[in-house]
Motif scaffolding. Sequence first.
Motif, short mmCIF file in Angstrom:
data_model
loop_
_atom_site.label_atom_id
_atom_site.label_comp_id
_atom_site.label_asym_id
_atom_site.label_seq_id
_atom_site.Cartn_x
_atom_site.Cartn_y
_atom_site.Cartn_z
N ALA A 25 0.82 -1.22 0.00
CA ALA A 25 0.00 0.00 0.00
C ALA A 25 0.85 1.26 0.00
CB ALA A 25 -0.93 0.00 1.21
N GLY A 26 1.96 1.24 0.70
CA GLY A 26 2.82 2.41 0.74
C GLY A 26 3.36 2.77 -0.63
N THR A 27 3.78 1.75 -1.39
CA THR A 27 4.33 2.00 -2.72
C THR A 27 3.24 2.37 -3.71
OG1 THR A 27 6.08 0.39 -2.28
CG2 THR A 27 5.71 0.99 -4.57
N LYS A 28 2.10 1.70 -3.67
CA LYS A 28 1.05 1.96 -4.65
C LYS A 28 0.42 3.34 -4.48
CE LYS A 28 -3.18 0.12 -6.67
NZ LYS A 28 -4.14 -1.00 -6.74
N THR A 196 8.33 2.35 2.24
CA THR A 196 8.06 1.93 0.86
C THR A 196 7.28 2.98 0.07
OG1 THR A 196 6.06 0.73 1.54
CG2 THR A 196 8.11 -0.51 1.46
N ARG A 197 6.76 3.98 0.73
CA ARG A 197 6.09 5.07 -0.01
C ARG A 197 7.08 5.80 -0.91
NH1 ARG A 197 5.39 10.31 3.82
NH2 ARG A 197 4.20 10.90 1.98
N SER A 201 9.01 1.37 -7.45
CA SER A 201 8.15 0.33 -8.01
C SER A 201 7.92 -0.75 -6.97
CB SER A 201 8.79 -0.28 -9.26
OG SER A 201 9.95 -1.02 -8.92
N GLN A 202 6.85 -1.54 -7.18
CA GLN A 202 6.59 -2.67 -6.29
C GLN A 202 7.70 -3.71 -6.41
OE1 GLN A 202 4.45 -2.72 -4.03
NE2 GLN A 202 2.73 -1.45 -4.62
N ARG A 203 8.14 -3.96 -7.62
CA ARG A 203 9.19 -4.94 -7.82
C ARG A 203 10.48 -4.53 -7.09
NH1 ARG A 203 13.45 -6.04 -11.37
NH2 ARG A 203 13.69 -8.26 -11.89
N GLY A 204 10.79 -3.24 -7.15
CA GLY A 204 12.00 -2.76 -6.50
C GLY A 204 11.95 -2.94 -4.99
N GLN A 205 10.83 -2.53 -4.37
CA GLN A 205 10.76 -2.62 -2.92
C GLN A 205 10.68 -4.07 -2.45
OE1 GLN A 205 8.18 -3.53 -0.74
NE2 GLN A 205 6.35 -3.66 -2.05
#
Length: 449
Positions: A25-28, A196-197, A201-205
């Motif tokens: 959720a933080g990244t998205k 992670t915000r 990218s999701q893949r990166g985190q």
Amino acid sequence: WWESVLTIFVGSVTVMGAILLVSHAGTKYGIPYPVFARLWFGTTGAHVPALARALIGAGWFGINSWFGGQALDAILTRVLPFWSSMAVSVPLPSPGTFAVPLHLTVSFLIFWAINVAIATRGPQAIGRLAQISAPTLAVAAVGLLIWAYSSVGGFGPMLSQPATIHGPSFWTAFFPSVIGVISFWATMALNIPDYTRYAKSQRGQMLGQVWSMPLTMALFSFVGIAVTSATVLLFGKALWNPVELIVKFPLPVVLLAGVVVILSSVTINVGANVMAPARAFENIWPSKITFAIGAVITGILSLATMPWYMLSTFSTYIFTWLGTYGAMLGPFDGIAIADYWLVRSRRLDLAQLYSPAGIYSYANGFNVRAVVALAIGWGIALLGLRIAPLQFLWAGGWLFGLGGGLLAYWALMRGEKSVISEGRYEAITRDESPVSGGTTIASPIGAVQ
């Protein structure tokens, strides 16, 4: 030794699952933990999980400051002959009688003040500090490992000693130890969106966390065991505290190693234990409390947690501290995972999270069902304290609390009005914008680009 490393690796991999589920959720959506908590506890109720995490973070800030203070004290004692002369005992607050030498108290307060001062500089300063200290600490650890191997012609007796715990006794020790490792990371599993915000990218985190934390924990644990094993042969006793080992080297090495230890201690403490509490206090009164003020409040609160008492015995640290707060935070993790993945299927109205009277305000800002689910999660763990045959519930408080909170929240939130449909989600996260040439494009605005 390998069972010890395996225990730490298993615990790290287990909690990594919860970390990745919450970090998404933080990244998205680019939201910090206190804002994410509004989704499941309500715009006002979010202060409950935020402050719970803040309290634990302040406790860890105090514990790491005490460790760092001990390191600074040992180094100053080795470098400055007069330092240890301040040996008068200073009584410190605790449930019982607790007194420490004046020089240790002064070292602790100096180290504590350094941490608070750096923390007030904000998240970006913390990140820059980590870029320097993380590789430095890794190089120092490898250097210690090479020194240990070459000094004793191997890794010493610990790595050749067979296991001494077998059968049921092994599992009796293994299970609460794994939970202890999980509890160690339970705080980060909850407020990982704070970090992670900023991910691209999701893949990166996800790859960054999967390939770093479990392996790093296991490798550093091996280094600690191997180096300590060598100290048994070299000094006649096991020196588990790296500072005790460092001060036995020549003075130039003590100074260099001391800088590495203190730098890494500050980075870990400020980076992991200030972000969540400072954000939580900032979220209570955003117009008056800045991140810097939140960091100062965290530092002051850390003194009230009495870190000197928490670290007075291994049992107090592992079972009283880790065990209790693990059971406390587990249901929060379960509720967060259930809400984002099971109840809402990762769909939320970002703007409504910032609206006091929006769809996530529930009843006067509180989601009562989240409170009920929290009570159920806590209740399951507390049964282990009251009923002897169910003691395993308390020993695994984080795990059973998470499961209880997750299932209870999922069941209670069926038919919740704030859950938006896939069609509604598409409508509110796409923006028809004119571009050059007279054409239009549809671009997601709810995700990190």
